[in-house]
Scaffold this active site. Structure first.
Site, PDB file in Angstrom:
ATOM      1  N   PHE A  38       0.671  -1.130  -0.037  1.00  0.00           N
ATOM      2  CA  PHE A  38       0.233  -0.050  -0.030  1.00  0.00           C
ATOM      3  C   PHE A  38       1.041   1.267  -0.121  1.00  0.00           C
ATOM      4  O   PHE A  38       0.586   2.229  -0.695  1.00  0.00           O
ATOM      5  CB  PHE A  38      -1.017   0.034   1.238  1.00  0.00           C
ATOM      6  N   GLN A 104      -2.755  -8.585   8.350  1.00  0.00           N
ATOM      7  CA  GLN A 104      -3.626  -7.383   7.828  1.00  0.00           C
ATOM      8  C   GLN A 104      -3.915  -7.819   6.333  1.00  0.00           C
ATOM      9  O   GLN A 104      -4.631  -7.116   5.528  1.00  0.00           O
ATOM     10  CB  GLN A 104      -2.866  -6.129   7.803  1.00  0.00           C
ATOM     11  N   ILE A 106      -5.145  -9.612   2.689  1.00  0.00           N
ATOM     12  CA  ILE A 106      -6.787  -9.950   2.420  1.00  0.00           C
ATOM     13  C   ILE A 106      -6.833 -10.964   1.406  1.00  0.00           C
ATOM     14  O   ILE A 106      -7.690 -11.387   0.756  1.00  0.00           O
ATOM     15  CB  ILE A 106      -7.419  -8.910   1.990  1.00  0.00           C
ATOM     16  N   HIS A 124      -8.293  -7.768   8.598  1.00  0.00           N
ATOM     17  CA  HIS A 124      -9.146  -6.850   7.538  1.00  0.00           C
ATOM     18  C   HIS A 124      -9.815  -7.470   6.548  1.00  0.00           C
ATOM     19  O   HIS A 124     -10.034  -7.035   5.350  1.00  0.00           O
ATOM     20  CB  HIS A 124      -7.850  -6.126   6.871  1.00  0.00           C
ATOM     21  N   CYS A 132     -22.689  -9.203   0.904  1.00  0.00           N
ATOM     22  CA  CYS A 132     -24.029  -8.169   1.091  1.00  0.00           C
ATOM     23  C   CYS A 132     -23.886  -7.567   2.340  1.00  0.00           C
ATOM     24  O   CYS A 132     -23.943  -8.229   3.398  1.00  0.00           O
ATOM     25  CB  CYS A 132     -25.093  -8.999   0.814  1.00  0.00           C
ATOM     26  N   SER A 198       5.149  -5.171   7.409  1.00  0.00           N
ATOM     27  CA  SER A 198       4.169  -4.170   7.581  1.00  0.00           C
ATOM     28  C   SER A 198       4.814  -2.961   8.087  1.00  0.00           C
ATOM     29  O   SER A 198       5.674  -2.742   8.644  1.00  0.00           O
ATOM     30  CB  SER A 198       3.154  -4.476   8.859  1.00  0.00           C
ATOM     31  N   ILE A 241      12.174  -9.799   2.663  1.00  0.00           N
ATOM     32  CA  ILE A 241      11.604 -10.837   3.424  1.00  0.00           C
ATOM     33  C   ILE A 241      12.010 -12.324   2.949  1.00  0.00           C
ATOM     34  O   ILE A 241      12.706 -13.125   3.418  1.00  0.00           O
ATOM     35  CB  ILE A 241      10.099 -10.748   3.663  1.00  0.00           C
TER      36      ILE A 241
END
Ligand code: APR
Length: 249
Positions: A38, A104, A106, A124, A132, A198, A241
């Protein structure tokens, strides 16, 4: 300033001595699988504005933008394969040391690497399904993205007409309470928390390494860039990593 060799030896010793290790990961563990993170220069937020949950609920244009971003990022997530970083945590599990895999992320690469689903705590949510917001019905993301590409720019739930949203937690959206409770309990009862990939800037997730530390656990941080929690870590390893983590386990 100590050299990387000293830090690696210190981290290896802490992991060898630990018996209740909690893994904690962010998007950085998945970039080597082709999934952008991100906050790196080429990350998601360098190319997309954030659609907050309030906007998703109140604005059709906001939902269309949110789904546009989702469809754009989905192929890399769908086609990603676990990398050496994910398999290092599988190694800890096989040694009987991993009490929880808090993530975290997804895209479910921890589950796809072979960790039992019940060990993985997805703070997350997951982008592998859409949900829905009214009746809770879930559909696979492949189906949801096909419908968006087919012209349903902000798809609705077929059974009830409610808003369909990727089953992730957006900024401003409540975190899954039961998952947070389990993650806090794991952090409070581990003897080592291994935080990997992170930036540790998003709350409440970033509080979990602090909770572990306060409860007396050791803390190792592996990340390309410095993080705000480096100052409270026992060992900090800056680098890739995929190179660093397998050598520690
Ligand atoms: N090796 C080591 N570190 C890496 C690698 C790599 N191959 N690739 C990226 N990193 C580092 C980056 O330098 C960065 O510090 O991983 C970190 C990823 O940080 P973020 O992009 O901020 O991702 P994350 O910490 O997971 O973000 C937390 O923010 O936008 C929300 O919900 C989203 O779950 C996400 C949350």
């Amino acid at each position: 300033m100590t050299d990387v060799g000293t830090e690696q030896r210190a981290a290896r010793a802490l992991i060898a001595a630990a018996s209740r290790v909690v893994g904690f990961t962010g998007a950085g563990i998945s970039t080597e699988s082709g999934v952008p993170d991100f906050r790196s220069p080429d990350g998601v937020w360098a190319r997309n504005r954030t659609v907050y949950f309030e906007e998703f609920l109140s604005s059709e244009a906001g939902r269309v933008e949110y789904w546009r971003q989702k469809v754009e990022g989905w192929p890399a997530m769908r086609d990603a394969r676990p990398n050496a970083g994910h398999y290092a945590f599988v190694g800890l599990h096989e040694q009987g040391k991993l009490t929880a895999m808090i993530t975290q992320n997804i895209e479910r690469l921890h589950q796809r690497s072979g960790l039992p689903a019940e060990l993985v705590l997805e703070l997350h949510g997951t982008t592998t399904e859409a949900i829905c917001l009214t009746c809770g019905d879930r559909i696979p993301s492949d189906e949801a993205c096909r419908r968006v590409a087919g012209g349903e720019l902000a798809p609705r739930c077929k059974p009830c007409g409610g808003l369909l949203k990727p089953a992730t937690v957006s900024f401003g959206q409540a975190m899954p309470h039961d998952v947070m409770v389990r993650a806090c309990a794991a952090a409070e009862s581990c003897d080592l928390l291994l935080a990997v990939g992170s930036s540790l800037v998003v709350e409440p997730a970033a509080s979990l390494p602090r909770i572990a530390r306060r409860a007396g656990a050791r803390l190792i941080i592996v990340n390309r860039e410095p993080t705000p929690l480096d100052v409270i870590a026992d060992v900090v390893l800056h680098g890739e990593i995929g190179e660093i983590l397998p050598a520690l386990v």
